[in-house]
Design a protein around this motif. Structure first.
Motif, short mmCIF file in Angstrom:
data_model
loop_
_atom_site.label_atom_id
_atom_site.label_comp_id
_atom_site.label_asym_id
_atom_site.label_seq_id
_atom_site.Cartn_x
_atom_site.Cartn_y
_atom_site.Cartn_z
N THR A 2 -27.97 17.37 23.19
CA THR A 2 -28.23 18.87 22.94
C THR A 2 -27.02 19.13 21.64
O THR A 2 -25.73 19.38 22.34
CB THR A 2 -27.69 19.49 24.32
N VAL A 3 -27.57 19.68 20.73
CA VAL A 3 -26.52 20.04 19.76
C VAL A 3 -26.63 21.54 19.27
O VAL A 3 -27.79 21.88 18.80
CB VAL A 3 -26.78 18.93 18.26
N LEU A 4 -25.78 22.32 19.38
CA LEU A 4 -25.89 23.69 19.13
C LEU A 4 -25.11 24.02 18.10
O LEU A 4 -23.96 23.83 18.15
CB LEU A 4 -25.22 24.29 20.79
N GLU A 5 -25.66 25.03 17.44
CA GLU A 5 -24.75 25.66 16.29
C GLU A 5 -23.72 26.27 16.47
O GLU A 5 -23.55 27.01 17.67
CB GLU A 5 -25.95 26.12 15.30
N GLY A 6 -22.73 26.30 16.23
CA GLY A 6 -21.35 27.29 16.19
C GLY A 6 -20.73 26.68 17.45
O GLY A 6 -20.56 25.46 17.55
N GLY A 7 -20.01 27.80 18.29
CA GLY A 7 -19.33 27.36 19.42
C GLY A 7 -18.01 26.65 19.20
O GLY A 7 -17.50 26.99 17.78
N ASP A 8 -17.38 26.06 19.83
CA ASP A 8 -15.84 25.64 19.63
C ASP A 8 -15.73 24.34 20.61
O ASP A 8 -16.68 23.96 21.52
CB ASP A 8 -14.72 26.55 19.63
N HIS A 9 -14.64 23.75 20.69
CA HIS A 9 -14.25 22.68 21.36
C HIS A 9 -14.43 23.02 23.11
O HIS A 9 -14.69 21.93 23.73
CB HIS A 9 -12.86 22.03 21.22
N SER A 10 -14.36 24.23 23.50
CA SER A 10 -14.41 24.69 24.87
C SER A 10 -16.07 24.58 25.38
O SER A 10 -16.27 24.52 26.50
CB SER A 10 -13.99 25.98 25.10
N PHE A 11 -16.83 24.54 24.34
CA PHE A 11 -18.34 24.42 24.65
C PHE A 11 -18.81 25.95 25.26
O PHE A 11 -19.01 25.91 26.44
CB PHE A 11 -18.94 23.18 25.53
N THR A 12 -18.87 26.78 24.25
CA THR A 12 -18.99 28.10 24.79
C THR A 12 -20.20 28.50 25.22
O THR A 12 -20.29 29.50 26.45
CB THR A 12 -18.81 28.96 23.67
N ARG A 13 -21.30 27.65 25.31
CA ARG A 13 -22.49 28.07 26.07
C ARG A 13 -22.52 27.18 27.40
O ARG A 13 -23.67 26.88 27.93
CB ARG A 13 -23.69 27.81 25.29
N TRP A 14 -21.55 26.75 27.86
CA TRP A 14 -21.52 25.90 29.19
C TRP A 14 -22.20 26.65 30.37
O TRP A 14 -23.01 25.96 30.90
CB TRP A 14 -20.00 25.71 29.47
N GLY A 15 -21.90 27.80 30.82
CA GLY A 15 -22.81 28.63 31.64
C GLY A 15 -24.29 28.33 31.45
O GLY A 15 -24.85 28.63 32.59
N ASP A 16 -24.84 28.35 30.36
CA ASP A 16 -26.05 28.11 30.24
C ASP A 16 -26.66 26.66 30.71
O ASP A 16 -27.89 26.52 30.82
CB ASP A 16 -26.58 28.18 28.90
N TYR A 17 -25.98 25.80 31.06
CA TYR A 17 -26.49 24.50 31.35
C TYR A 17 -25.97 23.98 32.78
O TYR A 17 -26.17 22.87 33.08
CB TYR A 17 -25.76 23.34 30.25
N LEU A 18 -25.45 24.86 33.50
CA LEU A 18 -24.84 24.53 34.90
C LEU A 18 -26.38 24.00 35.71
O LEU A 18 -25.95 22.65 36.27
CB LEU A 18 -24.24 25.41 35.62
N ASP A 19 -27.17 24.79 35.94
CA ASP A 19 -28.52 24.02 36.74
C ASP A 19 -29.10 22.88 35.90
O ASP A 19 -29.46 21.95 36.67
CB ASP A 19 -29.40 25.37 36.95
N PRO A 20 -29.17 22.93 34.92
CA PRO A 20 -29.71 21.73 34.04
C PRO A 20 -28.78 20.35 34.15
O PRO A 20 -29.63 19.25 34.57
CB PRO A 20 -29.88 21.97 32.63
N ILE A 21 -27.67 20.27 34.49
CA ILE A 21 -26.61 19.61 34.48
C ILE A 21 -26.79 19.25 36.17
O ILE A 21 -27.00 17.70 36.68
CB ILE A 21 -25.19 19.84 34.47
N LEU A 22 -27.32 20.03 36.92
CA LEU A 22 -27.41 19.63 38.43
C LEU A 22 -28.66 19.12 38.48
O LEU A 22 -28.98 18.07 39.50
CB LEU A 22 -27.28 20.90 39.29
N GLN A 23 -29.74 19.35 37.72
CA GLN A 23 -31.07 18.61 37.63
C GLN A 23 -31.03 17.11 37.29
O GLN A 23 -31.30 16.42 37.90
CB GLN A 23 -32.20 19.54 36.96
N PHE A 24 -29.96 17.06 36.30
CA PHE A 24 -29.96 15.88 35.61
C PHE A 24 -29.17 14.93 36.75
O PHE A 24 -29.40 13.63 36.74
CB PHE A 24 -28.89 15.98 34.25
N ALA A 25 -28.26 15.43 37.43
CA ALA A 25 -27.83 14.76 38.51
C ALA A 25 -28.70 14.04 39.77
O ALA A 25 -28.14 13.59 40.79
CB ALA A 25 -26.30 15.51 38.94
N GLY A 26 -29.89 14.81 39.51
CA GLY A 26 -30.39 14.86 40.83
C GLY A 26 -30.10 15.92 42.18
O GLY A 26 -30.75 15.48 43.07
#
Length: 190
Positions: free
Chosen positions: A162-186
Motif C-alpha cells: 500500500t503506497v500512498l501519495e503524500g503523508g509523512d513518517h507518522s503514516f497520516t492515514r493510519w485510521g483508514d487501515y485499522l480494520d484491514p489490519i485486523l482482517q489481515f491478522a485473521g
C-alpha cells in the motif's frame, strides 16, 4: 493476537498504537493486543518480543512501525509470522547512525544514550531478502520525511504493498487501515 512494535524514540503511547488498541477494544478484541516499551538495545527488545511470542497460543501478527518494522521483519523471518510494516526502517543501521549520542524518548521524556554498539546490534538483525512475501503487508507514504519509501518498496518484492501519495513518517492515514489490519491478522472476517 497482534504484537505492535513501535519505532525509535517512540512507545506504546504513540498515536498508531493507541488507536489500534482502541479499535480492538471497541470490537471486544482488546486482550489480543500487546505493545510494551521496547528497550533501546536491540537484543533486549527482541528478547522481550520473543517472550511474548512464546506466550501466544496461536501465531501472532506483528505490526511494526519504523524501527519496529525492522524488528518485525527479522522476527517474521525467524518465527514464520505475518507482519504489517508501516514506513519501516529497512536500512536502520545506516539511517539511525545520524542519531548517535543522547536521545530522548518521545513520550516519557526519558534520556538515553544511543551508541555504535546499538548500531552494531541492529546490523546483526539485517534481513537481506524476505523468504515468503505473502506473509508481509508493506504500508508507506511517499511524503515520509524520515525514510525513503522507495527503499522499503524495493526490500519487500512480491509482498502486498500500500503506497500512498503524500503523508509523512507518522503514516497520516493510519485510521483508514485499522480494520484491514485486523482482517489481515485473521481477527476480523475478510
Amino acid at each position: 493476537m497482534i504484537i505492535y512494535l513501535h519505532g525509535f524514540r517512540s512507545g506504546p503511547q504513540s498515536w498508531k498504537s493507541r488507536s489500534l488498541k482502541a479499535r480492538m477494544d471497541s470490537l471486544g478484541l482488546g486482550e489480543a493486543f500487546w505493545c510494551e516499551q521496547l528497550p533501546v538495545a536491540a537484543p533486549e527488545a527482541i528478547a522481550l518480543v520473543e517472550a511474548q511470542i512464546a506466550r501466544c497460543s496461536t501465531p501472532p501478527t506483528l505490526v511494526g512501525s519504523s524501527l519496529g518494522g525492522y524488528y518485525a521483519t527479522w522476527l517474521a523471518e525467524r518465527h514464520g509470522l505475518q507482519a504489517v510494516l508501516v514506513n519501516p526502517g529497512v536500512l536502520a543501521p545506516l539511517t539511525l547512525s545520524d542519531y548517535l549520542g543522547t536521545q530522548t524518548h518521545m513520550y516519557t521524556g526519558e534520556p538515553f544514550e544511543f551508541t555504535t554498539a546499538h548500531i552494531d546490534a541492529l546490523r546483526a538483525l539485517d534481513v537481506p531478502a524476505i523468504t515468503r512475501p505473502e506473509r508481509y503487508w508493506l504500508m508507506v507514504e511517499t511524503g515520509d520525511e524520515v525514510l525513503d519509501y522507495r527503499a522499503a518498496v524495493a526490500h519487500y518484492p512480491g509482498a502486498r504493498h500500500t503506497v500512498l501519495e503524500g503523508g509523512d513518517h507518522s503514516f497520516t492515514r493510519w485510521g483508514d487501515y485499522l480494520d484491514p489490519i485486523l482482517q489481515f491478522a485473521g481477527l476480523l472476517p475478510r
